[in-house]
Design a protein around this motif. Structure first.
Motif, PDB file in Angstrom:
ATOM      1  N   LYS A 115       0.835  -1.204   0.000  1.00 36.02           N
ATOM      2  CA  LYS A 115       0.000   0.000   0.000  1.00 36.02           C
ATOM      3  C   LYS A 115       0.870   1.254   0.000  1.00 36.02           C
ATOM      4  O   LYS A 115       0.570   2.234  -0.703  1.00 36.02           O
ATOM      5  CB  LYS A 115      -0.920  -0.020   1.227  1.00 36.02           C
ATOM      6  CG  LYS A 115      -1.940   1.104   1.258  1.00 36.02           C
ATOM      7  CD  LYS A 115      -2.982   0.936   0.173  1.00 36.02           C
ATOM      8  CE  LYS A 115      -4.091   1.954   0.324  1.00 36.02           C
ATOM      9  NZ  LYS A 115      -5.121   1.799  -0.720  1.00 36.02           N
ATOM     10  N   ARG A 116       1.948   1.252   0.806  1.00 36.33           N
ATOM     11  CA  ARG A 116       2.851   2.410   0.845  1.00 36.33           C
ATOM     12  C   ARG A 116       3.456   2.692  -0.521  1.00 36.33           C
ATOM     13  O   ARG A 116       3.802   3.826  -0.834  1.00 36.33           O
ATOM     14  CB  ARG A 116       3.977   2.174   1.861  1.00 36.33           C
ATOM     15  CG  ARG A 116       3.578   2.332   3.296  1.00 36.33           C
ATOM     16  CD  ARG A 116       4.791   2.568   4.185  1.00 36.33           C
ATOM     17  NE  ARG A 116       5.815   1.556   4.041  1.00 36.33           N
ATOM     18  CZ  ARG A 116       5.873   0.438   4.763  1.00 36.33           C
ATOM     19  NH1 ARG A 116       4.936   0.203   5.668  1.00 36.33           N
ATOM     20  NH2 ARG A 116       6.849  -0.426   4.578  1.00 36.33           N
ATOM     21  N   ASN A 117       3.579   1.638  -1.320  1.00 37.36           N
ATOM     22  CA  ASN A 117       4.177   1.779  -2.641  1.00 37.36           C
ATOM     23  C   ASN A 117       3.138   1.848  -3.756  1.00 37.36           C
ATOM     24  O   ASN A 117       3.460   1.612  -4.929  1.00 37.36           O
ATOM     25  CB  ASN A 117       5.162   0.633  -2.884  1.00 37.36           C
ATOM     26  CG  ASN A 117       6.444   0.809  -2.097  1.00 37.36           C
ATOM     27  OD1 ASN A 117       7.263   1.668  -2.412  1.00 37.36           O
ATOM     28  ND2 ASN A 117       6.613   0.024  -1.046  1.00 37.36           N
ATOM     29  N   ALA A 118       1.913   2.201  -3.383  1.00 36.75           N
ATOM     30  CA  ALA A 118       0.836   2.455  -4.342  1.00 36.75           C
ATOM     31  C   ALA A 118       0.543   1.269  -5.257  1.00 36.75           C
ATOM     32  O   ALA A 118       0.145   1.440  -6.405  1.00 36.75           O
ATOM     33  CB  ALA A 118       1.160   3.695  -5.178  1.00 36.75           C
ATOM     34  N   ILE A 119       0.740   0.044  -4.743  1.00 35.50           N
ATOM     35  CA  ILE A 119       0.395  -1.158  -5.506  1.00 35.50           C
ATOM     36  C   ILE A 119      -0.953  -1.669  -4.991  1.00 35.50           C
ATOM     37  O   ILE A 119      -1.080  -1.977  -3.796  1.00 35.50           O
ATOM     38  CB  ILE A 119       1.478  -2.237  -5.341  1.00 35.50           C
ATOM     39  CG1 ILE A 119       2.808  -1.730  -5.917  1.00 35.50           C
ATOM     40  CG2 ILE A 119       1.057  -3.542  -6.024  1.00 35.50           C
ATOM     41  CD1 ILE A 119       3.996  -2.579  -5.570  1.00 35.50           C
ATOM     42  N   PRO A 120      -1.972  -1.733  -5.818  1.00 34.97           N
ATOM     43  CA  PRO A 120      -3.292  -2.190  -5.367  1.00 34.97           C
ATOM     44  C   PRO A 120      -3.220  -3.582  -4.747  1.00 34.97           C
ATOM     45  O   PRO A 120      -2.595  -4.489  -5.303  1.00 34.97           O
ATOM     46  CB  PRO A 120      -4.128  -2.201  -6.655  1.00 34.97           C
ATOM     47  CG  PRO A 120      -3.428  -1.252  -7.571  1.00 34.97           C
ATOM     48  CD  PRO A 120      -1.966  -1.369  -7.247  1.00 34.97           C
TER      49      PRO A 120
END
Length: 402
Positions: A115-120
């Motif tokens: 989530k921190r790395n914007a991966i769904p």
């Protein structure tokens, strides 16, 4: 700026399935995705099923299948290394979507990182927070984009905590629809079993710890039952398990043991001893009269007794009777109660009371009907596809970080 060639970009999926059942369920999703994305690049952790579908596995389920609080602590250094390697692979590979399957201890940690790395994050088969560690729901709300659950009651549970969960249907029911089982008479003939023999199933689990603690007691029950009945014992051994683990215990004069698949046990046995876990759900789907057993190390048991709030441990009872009911559809023998003598007594009751067996079978099959769904694998695949298309439409320039 978004370019036309981005439409042609190969899609990439990160999968984390840490157990054999998770590998099986994830493979159904991947199989469905392959129809739409034939060149889909998949990497992460899993087992033989995912590997057969072309997934690049950094770690195998055999490496990660650790049971019990104490065992997890013993493996803490190794598991930290696994997490570190998985994070490095995510930073390097930059997946479009992540599929996390059950296995909460590692998956919830990885969900926050993703989530921190914007991966769904698509979480398929929810952690059993309704059984213990209910406080994890708040962490799940912050780190999971889509939560797909496999029991109807989970939708209401998460709604009470302000989290949306989507019922996908149960993958176990879906997977069993594709089985092609031979007629009972053909099975008996293949193994030279007399038509009048009582078939008793033994399902000791798939983990080394389970087999070493539970299987010897099952065999003691088999010895006692063999003295009472013309019985043949069907032993369901998972294909991935080292069968040498069983051989040390199988020297029982006068007891006939037939090795077969777990599904053959569930299809043909008149009654069975089943280790608590996914096998009880599978046995439910077959309508198999059963006695559920469970043993673990004493420290694991003491810790589990303090934090698990359910009256029943088996999915068969939770599904048929509800989360907090202390009633039972199937008997449960836990820890010191899971002795060979007590197992023998409970199975004998089922053998000698055909009406009770039929009542149990009817209740289990009724529960199976409630779990049925068109295609949970397709549901999960369509959710992942949705994120693939979002990525394709909007593009991204993520800055990944540890």
């Amino acid at each position: 700026m978004f370019q036309f060639q981005d439409f042609m970009k190969q899609k990439k999926l990160f999968v984390l399935a840490g157990e054999v059942s998770g590998d099986l369920h994830a493979s159904g999703v991947l199989d469905a995705l392959r129809n739409q994305y034939p060149d889909l690049d998949v990497f992460g952790t899993g087992g033989v099923k995912l590997r057969s579908l072309g997934a690049r596995l950094l770690y195998d389920t055999d490496d990660l299948s650790v049971m019990g609080f104490v065992e997890v602590l013993r493996q803490a250094f190794f598991l930290r290394k696994v997490i570190g390697d998985l994070k490095d692979s995510v930073l390097r590979e930059k997946p479009d979507v992540a599929l996390l399957v059950d296995y909460p201890a590692m998956n919830l940690h990885m969900a926050r990182f993703l989530k921190r790395n914007a991966i769904p994050v698509v979480y398929y088969i929810s952690p059993k927070v309704w059984a213990w560690k209910e406080g994890r729901v708040m962490k799940m709300k912050r780190s999971i984009d889509r939560l797909l659950v496999i029991f109807n009651f989970e939708v209401e549970f998460f709604a009470r905590h302000g989290m949306v969960a989507e019922y996908a249907g149960n993958p176990v029911v879906e997977e069993l629809l594709h089985l092609d089982m031979q007629p009972r008479k053909q099975f008996l003939r293949r193994h030279a079993i007399n038509d009048g023999s009582v078939l008793i199933g033994l399902l000791p689990g798939s983990r080394k710890q389970e087999i070493s603690l539970i299987y010897p007691e099952m065999l003691e029950a088999a010895r006692l039952l063999g003295e009472r009945y013309d019985a043949v014992f069907l032993v369901g051994k998972a294909s991935h398990v080292n069968h040498a683990l069983f051989e040390a215990y199988e020297r029982i004069p006068g007891v006939r043991l037939i090795e077969c698949s777990a599904y053959e046990v569930m299809q043909y046995a008149d009654a069975a001893l089943v280790t608590s876990g996914t096998a009880t759900l599978e046995a439910l789907c077959f309508g198999l009269p059963m006695v559920v057993v469970y043993r673990t190390g004493w420290l694991n048991y003491v810790i589990g007794k303090r934090i698990v709030k359910l009256h029943n441990i088996s999915l068969a009872n939770i599904i048929t009777k509800g989360l907090l009911s202390d009633e039972q559809t199937v008997p449960e023998l836990i820890q010191h109660e899971a002795s060979g003598e007590r197992m023998c007594r409970e199975v004998s009751f089922l053998i000698e009371n055909p009406l009770r067996r039929e009542e149990m079978r009817a209740a289990l099959l009724d529960a199976r009907a409630q779990l049925a769904s068109s295609s949970p694998s397709q549901k999960a695949a369509s959710v992942i596809s949705h994120y693939f298309e979002l990525e394709q439409t909007h593009g991204t320039d993520r800055q990944l970080s540890c």
